[in-house]
Each structure stands twice: as structure tokens, then as C-alpha cells.
Design a protein around this motif. Structure first.
Motif, mmCIF file in Angstrom:
data_model
loop_
_atom_site.group_PDB
_atom_site.id
_atom_site.type_symbol
_atom_site.label_atom_id
_atom_site.label_comp_id
_atom_site.label_asym_id
_atom_site.label_seq_id
_atom_site.Cartn_x
_atom_site.Cartn_y
_atom_site.Cartn_z
ATOM 1 N N ARG A 50 13.294 36.219 66.299
ATOM 2 C CA ARG A 50 13.307 34.883 66.913
ATOM 3 C C ARG A 50 13.718 35.014 68.376
ATOM 4 O O ARG A 50 14.785 35.519 68.693
ATOM 5 C CB ARG A 50 14.278 33.985 66.132
ATOM 6 N N ARG A 51 12.858 34.502 69.270
ATOM 7 C CA ARG A 51 13.134 34.609 70.700
ATOM 8 C C ARG A 51 14.065 33.511 71.195
ATOM 9 O O ARG A 51 14.602 33.598 72.297
ATOM 10 C CB ARG A 51 11.824 34.549 71.498
ATOM 11 N N ASP A 52 14.243 32.449 70.422
ATOM 12 C CA ASP A 52 15.151 31.369 70.804
ATOM 13 C C ASP A 52 16.581 31.725 70.414
ATOM 14 O O ASP A 52 16.820 32.318 69.349
ATOM 15 C CB ASP A 52 14.748 30.061 70.124
ATOM 16 N N ALA A 53 17.506 31.356 71.279
ATOM 17 C CA ALA A 53 18.937 31.545 71.009
ATOM 18 C C ALA A 53 19.627 30.196 71.091
ATOM 19 O O ALA A 53 19.237 29.323 71.881
ATOM 20 C CB ALA A 53 19.559 32.523 71.997
ATOM 21 N N GLY A 77 13.501 33.385 75.254
ATOM 22 C CA GLY A 77 13.073 34.589 75.948
ATOM 23 C C GLY A 77 11.613 34.522 76.342
ATOM 24 O O GLY A 77 10.815 33.751 75.772
ATOM 25 N N ALA A 78 11.267 35.336 77.329
ATOM 26 C CA ALA A 78 9.889 35.362 77.804
ATOM 27 C C ALA A 78 8.964 35.855 76.705
ATOM 28 O O ALA A 78 9.297 36.770 75.945
ATOM 29 C CB ALA A 78 9.771 36.247 79.048
ATOM 30 N N ARG A 79 7.778 35.257 76.639
ATOM 31 C CA ARG A 79 6.824 35.603 75.591
ATOM 32 C C ARG A 79 6.215 36.980 75.842
ATOM 33 O O ARG A 79 5.965 37.377 76.978
ATOM 34 C CB ARG A 79 5.728 34.537 75.540
ATOM 35 N N ALA A 80 5.958 37.706 74.782
ATOM 36 C CA ALA A 80 5.276 39.004 74.815
ATOM 37 C C ALA A 80 6.016 40.013 75.688
ATOM 38 O O ALA A 80 5.406 40.819 76.386
ATOM 39 C CB ALA A 80 3.828 38.848 75.295
ATOM 40 N N ALA A 93 13.049 40.183 74.412
ATOM 41 C CA ALA A 93 13.148 38.778 74.812
ATOM 42 C C ALA A 93 14.307 38.088 74.098
ATOM 43 O O ALA A 93 14.995 37.237 74.681
ATOM 44 C CB ALA A 93 11.833 38.063 74.529
ATOM 45 N N HIS A 94 14.535 38.415 72.830
ATOM 46 C CA HIS A 94 15.632 37.788 72.088
ATOM 47 C C HIS A 94 16.991 38.219 72.641
ATOM 48 O O HIS A 94 17.962 37.444 72.601
ATOM 49 C CB HIS A 94 15.532 38.126 70.606
#
Length: 523
Positions: free
Chosen positions: A261-264, A285-288, A292-293
Motif C-alpha cells: 500500500r502506497r498510502d500512509a 507515494g509516487a506511482r510506479a 513509494a510506501h
């Protein structure tokens, strides 16, 4: 003297001398029927003639005169009891179980003979126990129906039994039936006190492509266990006049591919009592990009530390309504956090744009008299308000890069104090403009993302929503999704944690990114 106190008429040992007197003649055999066989026949006849309840099983033996000595008078006849009034008629006995079968007569046998017939426990003709008085509140329990023989035909299910709420009286038998077990094949009835949430799991004409539940876990190595993030995070609190709900969920596509999960999400309180300050931070976090996480977690952790060190001053500014001080101070704290992100990117050998995250925060005072809600952050996402069943987009407008002058913080578009209107630098002594150098030692840093700030006063009944891009995009682009959330969140009572999580996971085809939402319900 004897034990009763009277004096004996003769010597105490006369009966012993008379019994063993050698000069007395032998008594010989008596002509009376007093042998052992005669006594057994007499007892057998008495038992055979007596029925149940006719008296003693073995009557007194007949009086036999001794062979010699003075005749002993027979015992006096039994004195009948004194006459009394006839007993009153018996009262009607309450309903009782059928009396036991009468005791069968015992066949006469010698003590050393084995019993005839099968051995069974002895029964005694005793009166049945008295039934406790009936209770008016509890109806009599009908006798159980006879058990029918098993058949091969299908038997219809038994009806559900109701549980009586009446208390059982002391001494009364069990009158309240136990609740029946659920019938196989039927759904359990929901408790009446709990309101069922809508069963809608997605909006639109077609279901989403991916499954609704997690499929694969992210891959990791033993050296990176500290950087693991859970699939779902859920939190909540209640302070002052508001109720807080926060949830972060991994997107359907990340669940399918086994990506983290890239969201915190960070929810924290600093201070106590009226000076307490609640911070909710959401980072994406930035995609790809790799890690990013981790960048999102760093952004939340660093802004949390900066706010915590300044929470007393920030709490005073919010309660006093110092909007200008709040904007400049929070802008400075945000800039420091992004400076740390750029330094961490250099440590990891990455470009600054490869290790960054969007950050959006809410500051909420715990003072019941303060209804000022402060939003600040950098990057994409959404800030909405639900008032009177209608969504309002509160996302602050971002000025153009050329207009970012004046009170802004250096590094976020403000002009240098030594510049003129045309931007040329002047020397301090000669006042001659110095042209820029034609040689560039290093490329200029990327433009800093615009800073967003908004302070608003909440009204009773409002619902403030702060969310990441994964929830803001369907809320803006799918009217059915916005209407469904407005219907679920319009009631005055805020949803529970489980219900809020279910609302956040309401899916829409074409939107499969991570979702993080923070809801604030005003009392």
C-alpha cells in the motif's frame, strides 16, 4: 433394685436357678404346635392371606403355655383407639403423575431359598410427593407428545420457539422454554438493535475487474521487515464536539499484484485537556516508483515530529484564530519535511522525484469551544464538506508560479529581497546590473510543489472529508458514488469503525488505486 427403681419380688438369680435346676423334671416335647415347621406354616398362611396394606407381614405367634410352672395369662386384647370424629373428606389433590403400580404379593419362601423370577429393586408403597403450588404467571407445561417411529418421509422444520421474559417464581418448575437452535438452511435473524448497513458493494452498471478481497501479499526480504505496511489501517477518536474516523486501504490492483500500500496514515494527539492538538496526516507515494510506501511513511513521521514539537504554539494560534501565523508556520514545517525527503533520496541513490510523496494534513483542537479546522499540505488529493446532504469541494486554489510572491516562504516561489521588478540583481555599491553567468555548474532543482492551506469554521451537522487521490477521483468523477456516500454519511450519528471502513471500500469500476479517507463529524 432394678433400673426402674422397683424392688424385685424374689432374688435376682432365681430365674437362672430355675432354668438350670438339675432336680427339675425334663419338659419333654410339648403337645402344642410349636415346632419350627409349625411356625413357618403359620407365618406362610398369614402372609398369603394378607394383601397390600393389611398389616404386618408376619403376625404375632399364638400364645403357648410353658410346659411347667405357673400358667402365663394371655396378653390383653389391643385397646381400640378412642372414638373421634370422622376425618374430613380429602381435598381434591392437584394434578399428579399416575401412581406407581401396586406392590405384588411376595411369594412365601424360606430365608435360605433363592428368589423366584427376575431380580429387581424393591418398591415401597409410599405416598406420592406433593406437587408445588402452581404459579398463575406460568401456564402448565403440556406433556411431551409421544415419540413417533422414524420414517423415511421428509419432516417439515419445527417452528421457532419464543423465549418468555417473565421471571420464574421461587419453587416453581421450569416454565420458560429454551431458545431453539437455528434451523439448518435458514439465515440467522439480525438483532433488532443493530441497523444493517446497505448491502451495496459497488456502484455503476458493472462490477470492478479485480476481486474485492486481498489476493497476494507483497514480497519482502529479511532486511526490510521494518518497512512492511499492513493491507488496512483503521482508527478513530472523539474530542470536543467532533468524532474522527480514519481508514487506509490497499487498492484492488495492488491487492491483485501483491504490491504494498502506497498510502500512509498517521493519527496522533499531542498535549492534554483543552490544549490538546490532534494531527491526522495522509501521504501517498509516487506511482510506479520503488520504495513509494517508504517515502509516504517518512513524510507522515517527519511532519508528525515537527507538529509535536510546536503543538503548544499551534494550539494557541488555532484557538485564537491567527490565520497568517498558522499559514506561514505550517508552510515552514512542511518545507523542512520535504527537505528531509530529498536528503533521503540522495542516500538511497535516487532522484528527488523518485522518492517523494503527496502530503495532506488536518489539525483539530480538542477544546469544545473551538470549531476551527485547519488543513494544509502538498500534492494531490481531496478536501470536501458534506453539508445538508450536498458535497462541497473545499480544495484550495493554487496560485500560478509567477504570482507566488510576498509572504510565501523562500524556496516556494517567493522573490529574493535583493531583486528588482525585472528580477536582475544589483550590486550593493555601484548599482550596476550583473548579467547571469553563461556557465551552469549544476542543473537547477525541480520546482517545489505548491503549498495548500485552508482554515474554516465548522457548523453543527457538517461532515469534513480529507482523502487521498484514490478516493477523491471517484468522488469527483462518479456522481452515483458521491450520492451513495452522501446518503450513508448524512445522519447525525457518525458511523462506527467497521461501517466507515465498508463505506471507504465502496468500489467503482475504473478506480482501483489505494484509498485513504479521514472523516470528521460535527455534533
Amino acid at each position: 433394685m432394678s433400673q426402674q427403681g422397683e424392688r424385685p419380688a424374689a432374688h435376682e438369680d432365681d430365674w437362672w436357678r430355675r432354668l438350670y435346676d438339675e432336680t427339675a423334671a425334663d419338659a419333654r416335647v410339648s403337645s402344642a404346635a410349636d415346632s419350627l415347621d409349625d411356625r413357618f406354616d403359620s407365618a406362610s398362611a398369614a402372609v398369603g392371606a394378607a394383601g397390600p396394606g393389611a398389616g404386618a407381614a408376619f403376625p404375632e405367634p399364638p400364645h403357648v403355655a410353658p410346659a411347667d410352672g405357673p400358667p402365663v395369662p394371655p396378653p390383653p386384647p389391643a385397646v381400640p383407639p378412642p372414638s373421634s370424629a370422622p376425618p374430613p373428606p380429602p381435598l381434591p389433590a392437584p394434578e399428579s403423575p399416575p401412581p406407581p403400580p401396586p406392590m405384588q404379593s411376595v411369594q412365601a419362601r424360606a430365608p435360605w431359598e433363592p428368589p423366584v423370577g427376575p431380580t429387581r429393586p424393591s418398591t415401597f408403597a409410599t405416598p406420592p410427593p406433593a406437587k408445588p403450588p402452581s404459579v398463575a404467571e406460568a401456564p402448565p407445561v403440556p406433556p411431551p407428545p409421544p415419540v413417533a417411529a422414524p420414517t423415511t418421509a421428509s419432516v417439515p422444520p419445527l417452528p421457532r420457539r419464543q423465549v418468555s421474559a417473565k421471571p420464574k417464581a421461587a419453587g416453581a418448575g421450569p416454565t420458560t422454554p429454551l431458545p431453539a437452535a437455528p434451523i439448518p438452511g435458514t439465515a440467522p435473524e439480525p438483532p433488532p438493535a443493530l441497523a444493517a448497513r446497505p448491502g451495496l458493494s459497488y456502484v455503476g452498471d458493472r462490477p470492478p475487474t479485480y476481486d474485492a478481497e486481498p489476493t497476494a501479499l507483497p514480497a519482502t526480504v529479511p532486511q526490510e521487515l521494518d518497512g512492511l505496511v499492513a493491507d488496512t489501517v483503521l482508527d478513530g477518536a472523539r474530542y470536543g464536539t467532533y468524532t474522527l474516523r480514519a481508514a487506509s486501504v490497499r487498492g484492488d490492483s495492488a491487492r491483485f499484484r501483491g504490491e504494498p500500500r502506497r498510502d500512509a496514515l498517521l493519527t496522533v494527539r499531542f498535549g492534554a485537556a483543552e490544549n490538546a492538538l490532534v494531527l491526522v496526516a495522509v501521504a501517498s507515494g509516487a506511482r510506479a516508483t520503488e520504495g513509494a510506501h517508504l517515502a509516504a511513511a517518512d513524510a507522515c513521521r517527519w511532519i508528525g515530529g515537527a507538529v509535536g514539537r510546536s503543538h503548544l504554539r499551534l494550539s494557541e494560534d488555532i484557538r485564537a484564530g491567527r490565520r497568517g501565523d498558522l499559514k506561514s508556520g505550517l508552510h515552514r514545517l512542511t518545507d523542512r519535511g520535504y527537505g528531509k525527503l530529498r536528503a533521503r533520496a540522495v542516500e538511497r541513490g535516487l532522484e528527488p522525484e523518485e522518492y517523494t510523496a503527496g502530503l495532506r494534513c488536518l489539525l483539530l483542537s480538542a477544546d469544545p469551544a473551538c470549531r476551527t479546522r485547519v488543513f494544509f499540505g502538498v500534492g494531490g488529493g481531496g478536501l470536501f464538506r458534506l453539508r445538508d446532504g450536498v458535497w462541497q469541494d473545499l480544495e484550495p486554489d493554487v496560485p500560478d508560479a509567477g504570482a507566488m510572491t510576498g509572504q510565501a516562504v523562500v524556496g516556494f516561489g517567493s522573490a529574493s529581497p535583493e531583486s528588482r521588478a525585472d528580477g536582475d540583481l544589483l550590486t550593493m555599491d555601484l548599482g550596476i546590473a550583473t548579467p547571469p553567468s553563461p556557465y551552469v555548474e549544476s542543473p537547477p532543482p525541480p520546482p517545489a510543489p505548491p503549498f495548500r492551506f485552508r482554515a474554516s469554521v465548522a457548523r453543527p451537522g457538517d461532515t469534513l472529508l480529507l482523502c487521498s487521490t484514490g478516493l477523491a477521483e471517484p468522488l469527483r468523477g462518479e456522481p452515483a458514488f458521491a450520492e451513495e456516500l452522501a446518503e450513508r454519511w448524512t445522519p447525525q450519528e457518525p458511523p462506527g469503525l467497521a461501517a466507515f471502513l465498508a463505506d471507504t471500500q465502496l468500489r467503482v469500476k475504473g478506480y482501483a488505486d489505494d484509498r485513504t479517507s479521514v472523516g470528521v463529524w460535527e455534533a
